[in-house]
Design a protein around this motif. Structure first.
Motif, PDB file in Angstrom:
ATOM      1  N   ALA A  69       3.417   6.380 -20.545  1.00 23.42           N
ATOM      2  CA  ALA A  69       2.631   5.624 -19.555  1.00 23.42           C
ATOM      3  C   ALA A  69       1.915   6.928 -18.687  1.00 23.42           C
ATOM      4  N   THR A  70       0.668   6.424 -18.273  1.00 30.58           N
ATOM      5  CA  THR A  70      -0.042   7.205 -17.398  1.00 30.58           C
ATOM      6  C   THR A  70      -0.452   6.393 -15.965  1.00 30.58           C
ATOM      7  N   LEU A  71      -0.088   7.060 -14.830  1.00 32.92           N
ATOM      8  CA  LEU A  71      -0.367   6.072 -13.468  1.00 32.92           C
ATOM      9  C   LEU A  71      -1.859   6.726 -12.947  1.00 32.92           C
ATOM     10  N   HIS A  72      -2.928   5.926 -12.795  1.00 30.75           N
ATOM     11  CA  HIS A  72      -4.005   6.062 -12.431  1.00 30.75           C
ATOM     12  C   HIS A  72      -4.083   5.485 -10.997  1.00 30.75           C
ATOM     13  N   ILE A  73      -4.109   6.455 -10.003  1.00 28.91           N
ATOM     14  CA  ILE A  73      -3.817   6.247  -8.302  1.00 28.91           C
ATOM     15  C   ILE A  73      -5.095   6.808  -7.551  1.00 28.91           C
ATOM     16  N   SER A  74      -5.450   5.655  -6.918  1.00 30.35           N
ATOM     17  CA  SER A  74      -6.750   5.980  -6.150  1.00 30.35           C
ATOM     18  C   SER A  74      -6.191   6.587  -4.890  1.00 30.35           C
ATOM     19  N   GLN A  75      -6.854   7.224  -4.090  1.00 27.52           N
ATOM     20  CA  GLN A  75      -6.485   7.962  -2.639  1.00 27.52           C
ATOM     21  C   GLN A  75      -7.778   7.320  -1.736  1.00 27.52           C
ATOM     22  N   GLY A  76      -7.337   7.177  -0.590  1.00 27.08           N
ATOM     23  CA  GLY A  76      -8.181   6.989   0.644  1.00 27.08           C
ATOM     24  C   GLY A  76      -8.342   8.165   1.423  1.00 27.08           C
ATOM     25  N   ALA A  77      -9.313   8.020   2.428  1.00 27.92           N
ATOM     26  CA  ALA A  77      -9.156   9.071   3.396  1.00 27.92           C
ATOM     27  C   ALA A  77      -8.107   9.141   4.398  1.00 27.92           C
ATOM     28  N   LEU A  78      -7.690  10.345   4.626  1.00 23.07           N
ATOM     29  CA  LEU A  78      -6.545  10.352   5.609  1.00 23.07           C
ATOM     30  C   LEU A  78      -7.148  10.971   7.061  1.00 23.07           C
ATOM     31  N   SER A  79      -7.150  10.363   7.836  1.00 24.80           N
ATOM     32  CA  SER A  79      -7.617  10.717   9.445  1.00 24.80           C
ATOM     33  C   SER A  79      -6.336  10.974   9.997  1.00 24.80           C
ATOM     34  N   HIS A  80      -6.629  11.671  11.290  1.00 25.81           N
ATOM     35  CA  HIS A  80      -5.464  11.988  12.173  1.00 25.81           C
ATOM     36  C   HIS A  80      -4.937  10.759  12.665  1.00 25.81           C
ATOM     37  N   THR A  81      -5.617   9.572  12.803  1.00 26.43           N
ATOM     38  CA  THR A  81      -5.118   8.115  13.293  1.00 26.43           C
ATOM     39  C   THR A  81      -3.975   7.819  12.471  1.00 26.43           C
ATOM     40  N   THR A  82      -4.381   7.734  10.943  1.00 27.88           N
ATOM     41  CA  THR A  82      -3.527   7.273   9.971  1.00 27.88           C
ATOM     42  C   THR A  82      -2.297   8.148  10.155  1.00 27.88           C
ATOM     43  N   TRP A  83      -2.381   9.522  10.054  1.00 30.05           N
ATOM     44  CA  TRP A  83      -1.147  10.399  10.082  1.00 30.05           C
ATOM     45  C   TRP A  83      -0.249  10.219  11.505  1.00 30.05           C
ATOM     46  N   SER A  84      -0.869  10.031  12.547  1.00 30.54           N
ATOM     47  CA  SER A  84       0.049   9.815  13.804  1.00 30.54           C
ATOM     48  C   SER A  84       0.565   8.294  13.608  1.00 30.54           C
ATOM     49  N   THR A  85       0.172   7.285  13.343  1.00 30.35           N
ATOM     50  CA  THR A  85       0.832   6.309  13.151  1.00 30.35           C
ATOM     51  C   THR A  85       1.940   6.286  11.912  1.00 30.35           C
ATOM     52  N   GLY A  86       1.931   6.959  10.942  1.00 30.79           N
ATOM     53  CA  GLY A  86       2.895   6.925   9.956  1.00 30.79           C
ATOM     54  C   GLY A  86       2.127   6.407   8.711  1.00 30.79           C
ATOM     55  N   ALA A  87       0.788   6.143   8.769  1.00 27.95           N
ATOM     56  CA  ALA A  87       0.327   5.491   7.735  1.00 27.95           C
ATOM     57  C   ALA A  87      -0.238   6.530   6.595  1.00 27.95           C
ATOM     58  N   GLY A  88       0.110   6.173   5.302  1.00 21.25           N
ATOM     59  CA  GLY A  88      -0.164   7.150   4.451  1.00 21.25           C
ATOM     60  C   GLY A  88      -1.285   6.609   3.123  1.00 21.25           C
ATOM     61  N   THR A  89      -2.486   7.158   2.959  1.00 24.45           N
ATOM     62  CA  THR A  89      -3.491   6.689   2.093  1.00 24.45           C
ATOM     63  C   THR A  89      -3.697   7.744   0.851  1.00 24.45           C
ATOM     64  N   VAL A  90      -3.028   8.732   0.866  1.00 23.82           N
ATOM     65  CA  VAL A  90      -2.790   9.615   0.037  1.00 23.82           C
ATOM     66  C   VAL A  90      -1.449   9.881  -0.589  1.00 23.82           C
ATOM     67  N   VAL A  91      -1.257  10.415  -1.979  1.00 24.55           N
ATOM     68  CA  VAL A  91      -0.200  10.929  -2.442  1.00 24.55           C
ATOM     69  C   VAL A  91       0.414  12.076  -1.985  1.00 24.55           C
ATOM     70  N   TRP A  92       1.660  11.864  -1.386  1.00 22.16           N
ATOM     71  CA  TRP A  92       2.463  13.118  -0.918  1.00 22.16           C
ATOM     72  C   TRP A  92       2.984  13.857  -1.841  1.00 22.16           C
ATOM     73  N   GLU A  93       3.493  15.108  -1.238  1.00 20.01           N
ATOM     74  CA  GLU A  93       4.146  16.247  -2.439  1.00 20.01           C
ATOM     75  C   GLU A  93       5.357  15.616  -3.011  1.00 20.01           C
ATOM     76  N   ALA A  94       6.122  14.857  -2.370  1.00 14.89           N
ATOM     77  CA  ALA A  94       7.437  14.569  -3.070  1.00 14.89           C
ATOM     78  C   ALA A  94       7.208  13.563  -4.326  1.00 14.89           C
ATOM     79  N   ALA A  95       6.146  12.886  -4.330  1.00  9.45           N
ATOM     80  CA  ALA A  95       5.695  11.923  -5.219  1.00  9.45           C
ATOM     81  C   ALA A  95       5.822  12.329  -6.880  1.00  9.45           C
TER      82      ALA A  95
END
Length: 261
Positions: A69-95
């Motif tokens: 299988a191949t996973l196709h994953i879309s990412q969104g813009a990551l702003s300081h606001t989403t980071w500070s609230t703990g929200a993630g719209t991108v794939v992080w390194e441990a994935a």
């Protein structure tokens, strides 16, 4: 933190059977608690490791060779606001390491018929990987993140087995629908010390085996691991090639293990 009490309160009247979900014990060693060496000491405001590299791409691909299988994953813009609230719209390194471990351990369909809950799902990549392995999956995160997780799930070939549900770790109670999971996945959820207590409480309330993955960043990760050991036995997955990512299994200490897994 009183997690033992939390487990007693969250336990359902009839103790559930929890399946053993760490199949390759020759790759597992006991984790001894110590301060993480070599982790990043950057503050949350520095931003260098929050938004760079592959986080700038609109789309990512993750190949699961054993599952075919191949996973196709879309990412969104990551702003300081989403980071500070703990929200993630991108794939992080441990994935990357988490998807590879799931593929190696459970392909082609070792999770068939199992129920999986992903905490802090973000883009949903790890939960979607579980769906590719046969599981029925619930992706959970803060409400503002769920649109991208829902979009990625809907675009996958396994969309009929994936649902999304808002979950704020600070909420007083975990929805009953999430407490019957065979497996919980928490990838790159350990990076904000202020949230460690709430995350530990959610894991205790779910009381299911959990695959947890993180990148040591100097964020007092050992403090979180010390908190969860009141309710879980922790065994670290030892892969020589994953030198920058840590993976571990959390097993509820009061679980009745089904040895037929």
């Amino acid at each position: 933190l009183g997690l033992e009490g939390g487990v007693r309160e969250a336990r359902r009247p009839r103790q559930k059977q929890v399946l053993q979900l760490w199949p390759k014990l020759d790759f597992v060693t006991s984790l001894r608690f110590r301060k993480m060496a070599g982790g990043s000491s950057e503050s949350d405001e520095d931003g260098a490791w929050q938004t760079g590299g592959e986080k700038t791409l609109d789309r990512r691909e993750f190949v699961m060779p054993h599952a075919g299988a191949t996973l196709h994953i879309s990412q969104g813009a990551l702003s300081h606001t989403t980071w500070s609230t703990g929200a993630g719209t991108v794939v992080w390194e441990a994935a990357d390491a988490t998807v590879r471990h799931l593929d190696t351990s459970f392909a082609p369909n070792g999770l068939r018929g199992k129920r999986v809950v992903e905490l802090g799902a973000g883009t949903g990549v790890c939960g979607i990987a579980c769906a590719a392995l046969g599981a029925t999956v619930v992706l959970t995160d803060l409400p503002e993140v769920l649109p991208i997780a829902k979009s990625n799930a809907a675009a996958s070939p396994w969309h009929e087995r994936i649902s999304v549900q808002p979950l704020n770790w600070a909420d007083a109670a975990v929805p009953d629908a999430l407490t019957c999971a065979d497996l919980v996945v928490a990838c790159d959820c350990i990076y904000q010390p202020a949230a460690y207590g709430a995350l530990a409480s959610v894991l205790a309330a779910l009381s299911s085996p959990c695959l947890i993955a993180w990148r040591p960043r100097g964020k007092r990760e050992a403090d979180f691991l010390a908190q969860v050991t009141t309710a879980f036995a922790l065994e670290r997955v030892a892969h020589a090639q994953e030198r920058e990512t840590s993976l571990a299994w959390l097993r509820p200490v009061d679980a009745k293990i089904n040895s037929t897994w």
